[in-house]
Scaffold this active site. Sequence first.
Site, PDB file in Angstrom:
ATOM      1  N   HIS A   1       1.494   4.775  -2.935  1.00 43.36           N
ATOM      2  CA  HIS A   1       1.579   6.129  -2.273  1.00 43.36           C
ATOM      3  C   HIS A   1       3.497   6.841  -2.517  1.00 43.36           C
ATOM      4  CE1 HIS A   1      -1.800   6.860   0.140  1.00 43.36           C
ATOM      5  NE2 HIS A   1      -1.733   6.383   1.154  1.00 43.36           N
TER       6      HIS A   1
ATOM      7  N   HIS B   1       3.816   6.804  -7.113  1.00 39.66           N
ATOM      8  CA  HIS B   1       2.518   8.024  -6.842  1.00 39.66           C
ATOM      9  C   HIS B   1       2.691   9.517  -7.343  1.00 39.66           C
ATOM     10  CE1 HIS B   1      -1.738  10.462  -6.372  1.00 39.66           C
ATOM     11  NE2 HIS B   1      -1.067  10.524  -7.966  1.00 39.66           N
TER      12      HIS B   1
ATOM     13  N   HIS C   1       0.890  -1.203   0.320  1.00 43.87           N
ATOM     14  CA  HIS C   1      -0.117  -0.263   0.139  1.00 43.87           C
ATOM     15  C   HIS C   1       0.942   1.456  -0.099  1.00 43.87           C
ATOM     16  CE1 HIS C   1      -3.916   2.742   1.275  1.00 43.87           C
ATOM     17  NE2 HIS C   1      -2.517   3.151   1.496  1.00 43.87           N
ATOM     18  N   GLU C   2       1.742   0.615   0.466  1.00 41.43           N
ATOM     19  CA  GLU C   2       2.173   2.487   0.936  1.00 41.43           C
ATOM     20  C   GLU C   2       3.309   2.777  -0.024  1.00 41.43           C
ATOM     21  OE1 GLU C   2       2.352   5.050   2.874  1.00 41.43           O
ATOM     22  OE2 GLU C   2       0.838   3.691   4.407  1.00 41.43           O
TER      23      GLU C   2
HETATM   24 ZN   LIG Z   1      -1.679   5.350   2.177  1.00 37.91          ZN
END
Ligand SMILES: [Zn+2]
Length: 718
Positions: free
Chosen positions: A506, A509, A502-503
């Site tokens: 980011h 991104h 998940h991290e």
């Molecule tokens: Zn998050």
Amino acid sequence: MTHKLSLALAAALCVAVPGAAFAHDPAVEAAAPMPANPFFTASTLPYQLPPFDQIQDAHYAPAFEKGMADQRAEIDAIANNPAAPSFDNTIVAMEKTGALLNRTAAVFFNLAGANTNPAMQKVQAEMAPKLAAHQDAIVLDGKLFARIKALYDQRNDLGLDAESVRLLERYHTDFVRAGANLSDADKTTLKAMNAELATLSTTFSQNVLKEVQASGVLVSDVKELDGLSADAITAAAEAAKAAGKEGQYLIALMNTSGQPPLSSLTNRALRKKIMDASLGRNSRGGEFDNRAIVARVAKLRAERAALLGYANHATYVLEDETAGTVGAVNKLLSDLAPAAVANARKEAADMQAIIDAEKGGFALEAADWAFYAEKVRQAKYDFDESQLRPYFEMTSVLENGVFEAAGQLYGLTFKRRTDLPTYHPDVMVYEVFEADGKPLGLFLGDFYARSNKRGGAWMNAYVPQNGLTGTQPVVANHLNIPKPAAGQPTLLTFDEVTTMFHEFGHALHGLFSNVKYPQFAGTSVPRDFVEYPSQVNEMWATWPSILANYAKHYQTGEPIPQALLDKVLAAEQYGQGHATTEYLAAAMLDQSWHQLAANEVPSDTLAFEAQALKSAGLDYAPVPPRYRSTYFSHIMGGYSAGYYAYLWSEVLDAESVEWFKENGGLKRENGDHFRKTLLSRGGSVDAMQLFRDFRGRDPQVGPLLKRRGLEVAPASAQ
Ligand SMILES: [Zn+2]
């Protein structure tokens, strides 16, 4: 979650600051050579990585002070420019201000979360109102706003490209929302409110951290710890020793209401003691009590919203999100609540059956949930977490899982750099390269829990991508994985594996950002959109070929047995009732506080909380909110009226996962499409348009309902 600076303008980072001249006193320097403040000049390290080895606590305050003064002077020059306003001499010029302040804030605010100490906490408390005042002085500068407004009014006649028009609109919106159109008297009132809010928010977050440290549960007899693993008992003994209670055992608390040891402790009295300690945090009197702060913040935010012309704080916040209105958010949450609670009650019935079969003689309570959920899980899926963990060694998960997926999707490669300075020896640095070998950026992984690190997991950018200067990004991920004893491997839980993916979503991104203006870099998107790319990246954790590549036994190298894997995947669905209910309860609390008018803010924080949960149908005692108001750091910090965003983003996430599956899953073509249409665009295009560019149509809520077992609810989003 991502970490975003509280200063909207500080999120934009500019480079190429001239070497800062500073007053030197030769006599003092001769007596005690003081190292130059490393923030005063741009870093000369690769990718302008902050020179962590040179930064001392004493550098922060002077860097903030000079950074604010420099930016104030830069802004004054723009506001007082005798030339007529142009896009370049006003908007682009503003994008280039504040280099020193941005550099300082990016390091300070992240380390204040990841690696704090009393000296930094003092700086944080001192700077919060000063930074709020600095920010206000910019957005409430009448001469500056007049220039922005003049340009805004003719924005379509200036010959600007689409990203530049959007930047101009963004500045105008930000200034108006910050009070640029208010009378001078109202501006003064607003400034006082912002300063008080900044101080209250800092006090709140520091109270939460200190209370976590202060309210761990101390156990003197090891027999009470029956059920805990040998490692966890050793860790508890070490934690007690570190707290000056050698010979005892300290159960340290995590930031959420639920606490990990509750799933394995057989002693019911101890479970209840831990749950009570957790739920009572910051509301039991004493110096860390946040009850009055919560109410005061709610009142101030409501008053500020009224001053700016809004019915309440939530209306003000949501106007600038993809959700748009309070009604849209309330509808999503309230549509899902009945089905979620019904699912939680079904899960509870299975647990109560076990308690009754064991002649327990009690009704299931919140403190019992995790313990019996684990029993049901073992009965239904026949495995426990400890069977899995040997297959999830941390470095293998990162390099053979997370990085491997990014390699297959986007062609990225990663090279460990041990030659660059970090702020803690556990931080790992990787240089990231494109498929053709071109450098893309730096990735920092700070994965271990520390007592001076806040809970949860987050990403931040030390150096955002900047098309004006050609600067490439430096991004970091932070987790809270318990550090094993020296010489032992770091074996993750399945949750921790998912969080790592998940991290890193980011991080991608931030790394793929390819925009002109720093204002729009990377994760500078609406809050209810920012979790979406990271949630999508979780799908690769269980993608068969990726999983086979990283999930190997740390001792034997054997791949994870297919039968065990099948059970893990089947068990993923289990517990959705609890997870969705505790989340919805917290999201509803956040909305309840922030949909109040100032005269409706109650004085009794806990009574209001109970009433709000009851009205929403989420007052199911065995499943308390994921965070109670007094330790709900998200909503006191950057996520006020925004905690719903995780679920809102998940609608887009579930849709996108479907798209990948429909189009052949893990392959370059798909990754490149996601990168080109969405991950590289940052905030330079309207967020929902980005989704449409990627997906080819508007989002539908069906895939989310299916995933969370909520299909009975007549819900919709968008
Ligand atoms: Zn998050």
